[in-house]
Design an enzyme around this catalytic site. Structure first.
Site, PDB file in Angstrom:
ATOM      1  N   HIS A 107     -44.219 -17.041   6.056  1.00 49.29           N
ATOM      2  CA  HIS A 107     -43.273 -16.020   5.581  1.00 49.29           C
ATOM      3  C   HIS A 107     -43.683 -15.497   4.213  1.00 49.29           C
ATOM      4  O   HIS A 107     -42.828 -15.171   3.387  1.00 49.29           O
ATOM      5  CB  HIS A 107     -41.845 -16.578   5.578  1.00 49.29           C
ATOM      6  CG  HIS A 107     -41.371 -16.922   6.953  1.00 49.29           C
ATOM      7  ND1 HIS A 107     -40.869 -15.983   7.824  1.00 49.29           N
ATOM      8  CD2 HIS A 107     -41.377 -18.095   7.635  1.00 49.29           C
ATOM      9  CE1 HIS A 107     -40.566 -16.557   8.971  1.00 49.29           C
ATOM     10  NE2 HIS A 107     -40.864 -17.845   8.880  1.00 49.29           N
ATOM     11  N   SER A 122     -37.776 -20.101   5.736  1.00 48.12           N
ATOM     12  CA  SER A 122     -37.321 -18.993   6.579  1.00 48.12           C
ATOM     13  C   SER A 122     -35.812 -18.905   6.738  1.00 48.12           C
ATOM     14  O   SER A 122     -35.304 -17.862   7.114  1.00 48.12           O
ATOM     15  CB  SER A 122     -37.975 -19.104   7.951  1.00 48.12           C
ATOM     16  OG  SER A 122     -37.566 -20.285   8.585  1.00 48.12           O
ATOM     17  N   LYS A 140     -46.795 -12.811  12.435  1.00 49.40           N
ATOM     18  CA  LYS A 140     -45.641 -12.219  11.730  1.00 49.40           C
ATOM     19  C   LYS A 140     -46.115 -10.942  11.020  1.00 49.40           C
ATOM     20  O   LYS A 140     -46.263  -9.913  11.665  1.00 49.40           O
ATOM     21  CB  LYS A 140     -45.008 -13.240  10.795  1.00 49.40           C
ATOM     22  CG  LYS A 140     -44.507 -14.501  11.544  1.00 49.40           C
ATOM     23  CD  LYS A 140     -43.627 -15.363  10.695  1.00 49.40           C
ATOM     24  CE  LYS A 140     -43.421 -16.762  11.263  1.00 49.40           C
ATOM     25  NZ  LYS A 140     -42.772 -16.830  12.571  1.00 49.40           N
TER      26      LYS A 140
HETATM   27  N1  PLP Z   1     -44.443 -22.239  10.091  1.00 56.15           N
HETATM   28  C1  PLP Z   1     -43.367 -21.493   9.780  1.00 56.15           C
HETATM   29  C2  PLP Z   1     -42.754 -21.640   8.418  1.00 56.15           C
HETATM   30  C3  PLP Z   1     -42.808 -20.606  10.723  1.00 56.15           C
HETATM   31  O1  PLP Z   1     -41.732 -19.882  10.424  1.00 56.15           O
HETATM   32  C4  PLP Z   1     -43.420 -20.511  12.001  1.00 56.15           C
HETATM   33  C5  PLP Z   1     -42.882 -19.613  13.037  1.00 56.15           C
HETATM   34  O2  PLP Z   1     -41.723 -19.506  13.282  1.00 56.15           O
HETATM   35  C6  PLP Z   1     -44.539 -21.307  12.257  1.00 56.15           C
HETATM   36  C7  PLP Z   1     -45.024 -22.153  11.299  1.00 56.15           C
HETATM   37  C8  PLP Z   1     -45.237 -21.222  13.581  1.00 56.15           C
HETATM   38  O3  PLP Z   1     -45.992 -20.038  13.616  1.00 56.15           O
HETATM   39  P1  PLP Z   1     -46.590 -19.479  14.977  1.00 56.15           P
HETATM   40  O4  PLP Z   1     -45.555 -18.551  15.530  1.00 56.15           O
HETATM   41  O5  PLP Z   1     -47.860 -18.803  14.617  1.00 56.15           O
HETATM   42  O6  PLP Z   1     -46.805 -20.666  15.854  1.00 56.15           O
END
Ligand code: PLP
Length: 447
Positions: A262, A234, A293
């Site tokens: 992502h 990200s 997302k």
């Molecule tokens: N994994 C990644 C790569 C993320 O970018 C995020 C969120 O920012 C998460 C996990 C966590 O996702 P959630 O918002 O569903 O807890």
């Protein structure tokens, strides 16, 4: 009743009163916390929260500020009716938002919202229960089945978030006999999930296949090897070399886990994710992803993969076992988002075209954009102060973007991260590029 009790506690000199024993402890805690907060401010890493007074979308109304809603692109994709169009014209003057993970613009899609309302009315506000006691409704089972079908996997399990899915999988799956090999830039939730498990832990250099191979050789003594990586990272918008990772996994008899937060919904010809993009859907064993997302943006996460793994997670995974079921409205949003994506990939294609427009125009203007073909477009600036003042100046021009600097990204790699959505119009993209060019010249980032 409780209010009266609270008043009695305060009158009796409870929490917060320095003359009582607990009051002294609270006062000491306050001093410590205030000093810690001061350190964060002093280090320049304070994260403030901008208050939004409208729905999530490319045009926002900030609390006490300008107006916003969906623009031309939203109309083109059928996001609102003709009668909304006139109203939206003046709303176009609002803040242009380029920092949400609303990649497909489904967070405020009318069909997604309608599905949430219908689920709310039919199934109620929530379950007041974990799944295994009395918290499983037919919509939870339907969504799990739909997720598995979308990813072409055997089964799926829902969590309250992908953070929970990542926190719950490694401990349930791996023992001290096993090994996990994790990319050093994996998301914090993978890092935390791995911390919780008792397996032997190896961290390989970011997307460095030589280092991964060396670590796979080291781990041959263990019963099971699991390579864990973000599908798309990200902060840089770069995509894990999954083909190479899967080849190495095959060579050294390892399993592959990817976090597709992502990627789900928009990477690959049918939006299935990084594994589809790189042609390794049959080689990646476990996928964790989010419903928060691209898939409607409400909340929730999941694991999808082999049925016995999902069955085991239902028995052993602590964030699943000891946390409330997903609320029906949230399930309704995600379920409708998946329906829309399985019907057509027009929305994902629209986002890809806009990403391409932004990346090529910014590069032509003289900026360096990290990553490749991903809607996360980090505008690399190097200097932390430059990233911060430019982001501030972009907001002065009505463009909402965020600067990132150390410790969120490595020293000397400060950037402004721009995120493209299907509901940005071409005009929105061009306005953003023009503002970047002006602001970049003003602050010396461009000649
Ligand atoms: N994994 C990644 C790569 C993320 O970018 C995020 C969120 O920012 C998460 C996990 C966590 O996702 P959630 O918002 O569903 O807890």
């Amino acid at each position: 009743m409780w209010r009266g009790a609270a008043v009695r506690v305060l009158r009796a000199g409870g929490a917060g009163n320095p003359r009582s024993a607990s009051g002294a402890a609270v006062a000491q805690l306050r001093r410590r916390l205030e000093s810690e907060l001061e350190d964060i401010r002093g280090a320049g890493t304070w994260k403030s929260e901008r208050v939004i007074a409208s729905r999530q979308g490319p045009h926002l109304r900030l609390a006490g500020g300008g107006a916003g809603a969906y623009g031309e692109a939203g109309r083109a994709l059928g996001f609102f009716s003709r009668c909304d169009a006139a109203a939206s014209l003046f709303l176009l003057a609002g803040i242009l938002n380029f920092c949400a993970n609303n990649y497909l613009g489904l967070s405020s899609h009318p069909e997604v919202i309608r599905a949430a309302v219908e689920a709310l009315e039919k199934f109620g506000a929530g379950l007041s229960s974990v799944r295994f006691i009395c918290g499983t409704q037919s919509i939870h089972k339907d969504l799990e089945e739909k997720i598995a079908r979308f990813h072409q996997r055997e089964d799926a399990i829902l969590y309250a978030s992908c953070f929970d899915a990542n926190a719950g999988i490694f401990e349930a799956l791996l023992t001290p006999e096993d090994a996990v090999l994790s990319d050093e830039l994996n998301h914090a939730s993978i890092i935390d999930g791995i911390r919780l498990c008792k397996a032997n832990k190896y961290r390989y250099k970011h997307m460095d296949m030589q280092d991964l191979e060396a670590k796979l050789q080291d781990t041959q003594k263990h019963r099971l090897r699991l390579v864990a990586t973000d599908g798309a990272f990200s902060m840089d918008g770069d995509i894990a070399p999954l083909r190479e990772i899967c080849q190495l996994a095959q060579k050294y008899d390892a399993l592959v886990f990817i976090d597709e937060c992502h990627a789900t919904g928009f990477l690959g010809p049918n939006g299935r994710g990084t594994d589809e993009l790189l042609g390794v859907m049959d080689k990646v064993t476990i996928i964790n992803s989010t419903l928060g997302k691209a898939l409607g943006g409400a909340a929730g996460g999941y694991t999808t993969g082999p049925k016995p793994l999902i069955d085991l997670l239902r028995q052993r995974s602590r964030p699943y076992l000891f946390s409330n079921s997903l609320p029906p409205a949230v399930v309704g949003c995600a379920s409708k988002a998946l329906d829309l994506l399985m019907e057509s990939n027009a929305i994902a294609q629209s986002m890809a075209a806009k990403t391409q427009r932004f990346r090529s125009k910014m590069t032509a203007a003289g900026f360096t954009i990290s990553g490749k073909d991903h809607p996360i477009c980090p505008v690399m600036l190097g200097d932390a102060r430059l990233a911060s003042v430019m982001a501030e100046d972009m907001l002065n021009r009505g463009i909402y973007v965020i600067g990132f600097s150390y410790p969120v990204v490595p020293k000397g790699k400060a950037r402004i991260r721009v995120q493209i959505s299907a509901v940005h119009s071409d005009e929105d993209i061009d306005r953003c590029v023009e503002a970047f060019t002006e602001v970049g010249r003003k602050h010396g980032a461009l000649p």
